[in-house]
Write an enzyme that holds these catalytic residues in place. Sequence first.
Site, PDB file in Angstrom:
ATOM      1  CG  HIS A  36     -15.433  -5.484  90.965  1.00 50.62           C
ATOM      2  ND1 HIS A  36     -14.785  -6.375  91.484  1.00 50.62           N
ATOM      3  CD2 HIS A  36     -16.545  -6.066  90.405  1.00 50.62           C
ATOM      4  CE1 HIS A  36     -15.502  -7.399  91.442  1.00 50.62           C
ATOM      5  NE2 HIS A  36     -16.611  -7.188  90.909  1.00 50.62           N
ATOM      6  CB  CYS A  61     -21.082  13.204  89.576  1.00 45.98           C
ATOM      7  SG  CYS A  61     -22.451  14.216  90.714  1.00 45.98           S
TER       8      CYS A  61
HETATM    9  C1  BJW Z   1      -1.699 -14.914  92.543  1.00 44.45           C
HETATM   10  C2  BJW Z   1      -0.602 -14.192  92.643  1.00 44.45           C
HETATM   11  C3  BJW Z   1       0.463 -14.061  91.704  1.00 44.45           C
HETATM   12  C4  BJW Z   1      -1.725 -13.978  94.297  1.00 44.45           C
HETATM   13  N1  BJW Z   1       0.149 -14.818  90.735  1.00 44.45           N
HETATM   14  N2  BJW Z   1      -2.033 -15.509  91.099  1.00 44.45           N
HETATM   15  C5  BJW Z   1     -24.094 -14.939  94.666  1.00 44.45           C
HETATM   16  C6  BJW Z   1     -23.775 -15.792  95.594  1.00 44.45           C
HETATM   17  C7  BJW Z   1     -23.242 -15.112  97.052  1.00 44.45           C
HETATM   18  C8  BJW Z   1     -23.195 -13.746  96.948  1.00 44.45           C
HETATM   19  C9  BJW Z   1     -23.491 -12.943  96.028  1.00 44.45           C
HETATM   20  C10 BJW Z   1     -23.937 -13.660  94.898  1.00 44.45           C
HETATM   21  N3  BJW Z   1     -24.154 -12.640  94.097  1.00 44.45           N
HETATM   22  C11 BJW Z   1     -23.754 -11.340  94.491  1.00 44.45           C
HETATM   23  C12 BJW Z   1     -23.476 -11.800  95.809  1.00 44.45           C
HETATM   24  C13 BJW Z   1     -22.897 -10.577  96.861  1.00 44.45           C
HETATM   25  C14 BJW Z   1     -21.392 -10.124  96.690  1.00 44.45           C
HETATM   26  C15 BJW Z   1     -20.582 -11.232  96.775  1.00 44.45           C
HETATM   27  O1  BJW Z   1     -20.050 -11.953  95.874  1.00 44.45           O
HETATM   28  N4  BJW Z   1     -20.388 -11.610  97.991  1.00 44.45           N
HETATM   29  C16 BJW Z   1     -19.501 -12.827  98.448  1.00 44.45           C
HETATM   30  C17 BJW Z   1     -18.352 -12.123  99.408  1.00 44.45           C
HETATM   31  C18 BJW Z   1     -20.153 -14.098  98.553  1.00 44.45           C
HETATM   32  N5  BJW Z   1     -21.400  -9.535  95.435  1.00 44.45           N
HETATM   33  C19 BJW Z   1     -21.612  -8.119  95.285  1.00 44.45           C
HETATM   34  O2  BJW Z   1     -22.303  -7.486  95.940  1.00 44.45           O
HETATM   35  C20 BJW Z   1     -21.419  -7.578  93.812  1.00 44.45           C
HETATM   36  N6  BJW Z   1     -22.626  -7.058  93.220  1.00 44.45           N
HETATM   37  C21 BJW Z   1     -23.624  -7.802  92.913  1.00 44.45           C
HETATM   38  O3  BJW Z   1     -23.577  -9.044  92.720  1.00 44.45           O
HETATM   39  O4  BJW Z   1     -24.652  -6.973  92.224  1.00 44.45           O
HETATM   40  C22 BJW Z   1     -25.883  -7.756  92.058  1.00 44.45           C
HETATM   41  C23 BJW Z   1     -26.961  -6.978  92.301  1.00 44.45           C
HETATM   42  C24 BJW Z   1     -28.315  -7.122  91.904  1.00 44.45           C
HETATM   43  C25 BJW Z   1     -29.264  -6.188  92.232  1.00 44.45           C
HETATM   44  C26 BJW Z   1     -29.199  -5.079  92.741  1.00 44.45           C
HETATM   45  C27 BJW Z   1     -27.733  -4.490  93.206  1.00 44.45           C
HETATM   46  C28 BJW Z   1     -26.837  -5.461  93.056  1.00 44.45           C
HETATM   47  C29 BJW Z   1     -20.467  -6.532  93.797  1.00 44.45           C
HETATM   48  C30 BJW Z   1     -19.061  -6.770  94.285  1.00 44.45           C
HETATM   49  C31 BJW Z   1     -17.907  -5.870  94.424  1.00 44.45           C
HETATM   50  C32 BJW Z   1     -16.758  -6.184  94.847  1.00 44.45           C
HETATM   51  N7  BJW Z   1     -15.724  -4.987  95.028  1.00 44.45           N
HETATM   52  C33 BJW Z   1     -14.438  -5.386  95.347  1.00 44.45           C
HETATM   53  C34 BJW Z   1     -13.941  -4.048  95.774  1.00 44.45           C
HETATM   54  C35 BJW Z   1     -13.774  -3.105  94.553  1.00 44.45           C
HETATM   55  C36 BJW Z   1     -12.982  -1.886  94.679  1.00 44.45           C
HETATM   56  C37 BJW Z   1     -11.780  -2.073  95.305  1.00 44.45           C
HETATM   57  O5  BJW Z   1     -10.819  -2.814  94.791  1.00 44.45           O
HETATM   58  O6  BJW Z   1     -11.681  -1.658  96.506  1.00 44.45           O
HETATM   59  O7  BJW Z   1     -13.910  -5.843  94.262  1.00 44.45           O
HETATM   60  S1  BJW Z   1     -14.269  -6.445  96.719  1.00 44.45           S
HETATM   61  C38 BJW Z   1     -12.678  -7.079  96.022  1.00 44.45           C
HETATM   62  O8  BJW Z   1     -12.966  -8.737  95.513  1.00 44.45           O
HETATM   63  C39 BJW Z   1     -12.479  -6.533  94.820  1.00 44.45           C
HETATM   64  C40 BJW Z   1     -11.858  -7.462  93.941  1.00 44.45           C
HETATM   65  O9  BJW Z   1     -12.088  -7.268  92.557  1.00 44.45           O
HETATM   66  C41 BJW Z   1     -12.653  -8.810  94.281  1.00 44.45           C
HETATM   67  C42 BJW Z   1     -12.202 -10.079  93.740  1.00 44.45           C
HETATM   68  O10 BJW Z   1     -10.947 -10.379  94.602  1.00 44.45           O
HETATM   69  P1  BJW Z   1      -9.919 -11.349  93.537  1.00 44.45           P
HETATM   70  O11 BJW Z   1      -9.392 -10.391  92.462  1.00 44.45           O
HETATM   71  O12 BJW Z   1     -10.390 -12.336  93.551  1.00 44.45           O
HETATM   72  O13 BJW Z   1      -8.549 -10.997  94.848  1.00 44.45           O
HETATM   73  P2  BJW Z   1      -8.272 -12.153  95.881  1.00 44.45           P
HETATM   74  O14 BJW Z   1      -7.535 -11.465  96.831  1.00 44.45           O
HETATM   75  O15 BJW Z   1      -9.594 -12.627  96.460  1.00 44.45           O
HETATM   76  O16 BJW Z   1      -7.608 -13.285  95.111  1.00 44.45           O
HETATM   77  C43 BJW Z   1      -6.266 -13.087  94.689  1.00 44.45           C
HETATM   78  C44 BJW Z   1      -6.104 -14.543  93.783  1.00 44.45           C
HETATM   79  O17 BJW Z   1      -4.744 -14.244  93.344  1.00 44.45           O
HETATM   80  C45 BJW Z   1      -5.749 -15.533  94.989  1.00 44.45           C
HETATM   81  O18 BJW Z   1      -6.399 -16.706  94.389  1.00 44.45           O
HETATM   82  C46 BJW Z   1      -4.200 -15.942  94.926  1.00 44.45           C
HETATM   83  O19 BJW Z   1      -4.088 -17.230  95.241  1.00 44.45           O
HETATM   84  C47 BJW Z   1      -3.928 -15.302  93.571  1.00 44.45           C
HETATM   85  N8  BJW Z   1      -2.664 -14.741  93.473  1.00 44.45           N
HETATM   86  N9  BJW Z   1      -0.556 -13.791  93.945  1.00 44.45           N
HETATM   87  C48 BJW Z   1      -1.213 -15.401  90.221  1.00 44.45           C
HETATM   88  N10 BJW Z   1       1.716 -13.528  91.803  1.00 44.45           N
END
Ligand code: BJW
Length: 248
Positions: free
Chosen positions: A115, A123
């Site tokens: 990500h 750019c």
């Molecule tokens: C602990 C703890 C401790 C706490 N110890 N644990 C298929 C189905 C449905 C939807 C889609 C699909 N395919 C694509 C999509 C659309 C979309 C998507 O997934 N939407 C969903 C909401 C359903 N995906 C996209 O758009 C992606 N692109 C894509 O698929 O492109 C395909 C494509 C095809 C053709 C043309 C064009 C494209 C892109 C996704 C980009 C995500 N970006 C972000 C922001 C990045 C920059 C930033 O940081 O600002 O990435 S969103 C955000 O969520 C960030 C993270 O990397 C990501 C995941 O979050 P994460 O890491 O899981 O964090 P949390 O907070 O959710 O969870 C934390 C966990 O830690 C919890 O479980 C806690 O319990 C635990 N925890 N403390 C251990 N101490």
Amino acid sequence: MSRAVGDSGTIVVLTGAGISAESGIDTFRDKCGIWERNRIEDVATPEAFAKDPVRVYEFYNARRRALGAPDIQPNAAHDTLALLEGQMPGRVLIVTQNIDDLHEQAGSQNLIHMHGELRKARCGACGDVRPQLDDLGPDAVCANCESRGAMRPHVVWFGEMPLEQDRIAVALDACALFISIGTSGSVYPAAGFVHDVRMLGRAHTVELSLEPSLGESLFEERHYGQASQIVPLFIDRLLAGETNFGPS
Ligand code: BJW
């Protein structure tokens, strides 16, 4: 046929925001997480950047400044993964969804930031990617093509293609062990990796997190707790040969 990790099998480790939580970096979807204070549509889509770039610049500038605070350091989970790579050279790949650089700071080298990276800018005109340690703004000039106003945070927003998907697919295909750490399993394609691995049927799948992810049932082994505690415990067992993931 399953592959044993003990001899020549490879390991893919997917990490999410939870691994950096104890280092002082906010997660997204936990209570008081980033998405409670900011709407995704306002800060994490290409449309948001087109509509209000200053707001998006400021969202990432603030997070980049916070990452630079002296008390933000890798924790025992990052350190242990770097140690694992050192003990099994060439056999460990970390695929992180995180844009912080705590894995690098801990010493991990074989690492994919799917990500993007907070400390880099890209750019939009020529695609050049450079280190970005200071604030970024609309007047920034690309050092490569000299375009003004096209520099953006080097991050992957919703609707954009995550980075290095081909390399990740090859690694998932080949691995004997898939470990998911600190991710809620709500964002694709990362959330689908465990399914992809299970479909191939060759790797053992492990979830290490604070609480069960949305994909919990797809993991054969699960341990819940703080990453700084459960990751070292699991990796210690792995390095001691106390885990058995199937015949070699
Ligand atoms: C602990 C703890 C401790 C706490 N110890 N644990 C298929 C189905 C449905 C939807 C889609 C699909 N395919 C694509 C999509 C659309 C979309 C998507 O997934 N939407 C969903 C909401 C359903 N995906 C996209 O758009 C992606 N692109 C894509 O698929 O492109 C395909 C494509 C095809 C053709 C043309 C064009 C494209 C892109 C996704 C980009 C995500 N970006 C972000 C922001 C990045 C920059 C930033 O940081 O600002 O990435 S969103 C955000 O969520 C960030 C993270 O990397 C990501 C995941 O979050 P994460 O890491 O899981 O964090 P949390 O907070 O959710 O969870 C934390 C966990 O830690 C919890 O479980 C806690 O319990 C635990 N925890 N403390 C251990 N101490």
